[in-house]
Design a protein around this motif. Sequence first.
Motif: not given
Length: 541
Positions: A28-31, A184-190, A192-198, A343-349
């Motif tokens: 999520g951070s990298a993408v 962070i963990g739960r947000a990415n778990a939701v 990232m799959p949504l991002l991939t599908v979209m 997902t990237s902004l979360i990792s930056v903060i």
Amino acid sequence: MAAATTLSQSPKREAFGSRNVFILSAIGSAVGLGNIWRFPYVAYEGGGGAFLIPYLCALLTAGIPLLFFDYAIGHRFRGSAPLAFRRMHRVAEPLGWWQVLISVVIALYYAVIIAWAAMYTWFSAQLSWGAGNEEAFFGGEFLQSEDVKDVGISTTFVPQVGIPLAVVWVVVIVIMAFGVKRGIGRANAVLMPLLTVMFAALVVQSLFLPGALDGLNAFFTPNWAALADPAVWASAYGHIFFSLSVAFGIMVTYASYLKRKTDLTGSGLVVAFANSGFEILAGIGVFAALGFMAQAQGVEVSGVATSGIGLAFVAFPTIVSQAAGGTIIGVLFFGALTFAGVTSLISVIEVIVAALQDKLGWRRVRTTLTVSIPLAIVSIALFSTTTALVVLDTTDAFVNAFGIMAVALVAVVVVAWVLHQLPRLQDHLNARSSFRVGILWRLLVAALAPIVLGYLFVTGLIEKISEPYGGYPVWFIGIFGWGMVIALVVFAVLLSVVPWSKHSHAKDDPDYDAFLADEHYEPNPETAAMHLGAQEKGAGA
């Protein structure tokens, strides 16, 4: 016994719920935005299909080795970037704060791009910009942009930017306040799959557009002559550094939240190749859509190919206006941009929050609010104005070229050549990983990485010195360009001399003490003394 009691009462370091959640969070951070709006054009300009050769070389010889480098530092020294580097050696602490301050600057402007994407998701559903008016709408009606050469730094508030920007910050602050596992963990778990599908749905939709094949031919047809151009190879390496989130402090921080026996290199390989797979998928979707746009306008694909803000907020709205089912394409594209950005902004903060939490020993919610609320205020004040676009453009250009590149260069030189830590980090990786690293890894980090980073830094420096960036005024570049770069270094040094709180994790961390107890690892003498002092104080109490 008293010392043990003191340690047991210290706040335990947060951790990801599982290795899979860490992998999702790291992906999520990298993408992020760059995967979608930068890689396709970089690949196209770098020789199309032929670009995959320097790209894969850069991934294997620089991207993955430096990803392992960050993982090893974060996991071995169990801390945010400043704490991890300090535990390695006191002189290295400024490197961590340098990375934290880079994250501060990036967070300020990254949030506004997410706000733009969120608004354009809504605009796509209504084709708000009007057919043929896409460029004028973005810079005019939406951003209300003004030239700094005419007005200086504007304070005129743009509500259609400021309000969604405030919403973005509220969402991110709530996620951050819940912590690493629940937030962070739960947000990415939701997400990232949504991002991939979209994005997969966007690619499928784009492939059925008239002219899509022309776009794919332009994207994949190899121009072998491009491989003789050093600039193409430099572009590949430069993109990989940014794409994998190395040298931001992100992967150091995320790795510190992993359990002691996590497979580090195996996780790194999954993250690296998943990120690259997403980039290639983005290239297919973007150029299929650009092929349609070129056919509709009766021009070559080269006439419509662009990157960055121009691709996202001018070219894609044009495609949305002209394509059958364009509304769906727009919602999918801008929705994917929004999720990737969050997902990237979360990792930056998290880099910033973790650093202050370690330094001050505060609880999670208090640290999050102390960090995020001032960031949100400055972000809204600076990037909800009519001159926001040029401020963003300049800050991004200088922080990337002379912030991330510079700190990456200095970090590998200091760790490899000054502190001689690579053998120690190699042992740590090999003690708990499925994919073992050896002398080749050390050579890539200690020799190849400094050469490539040094080349990129020097060429960028020459380019910026030769003429004012973007034709902007000298005073403006001095503040938001060179001034920003110098300030990052100065404040990093100042922060490193600020004493650590007696409640900080640097002085009293049971999770790190468990690592020191492992006979396989020899602690830094200074770090061991610091821990011993903390324990003696606890025993005396």
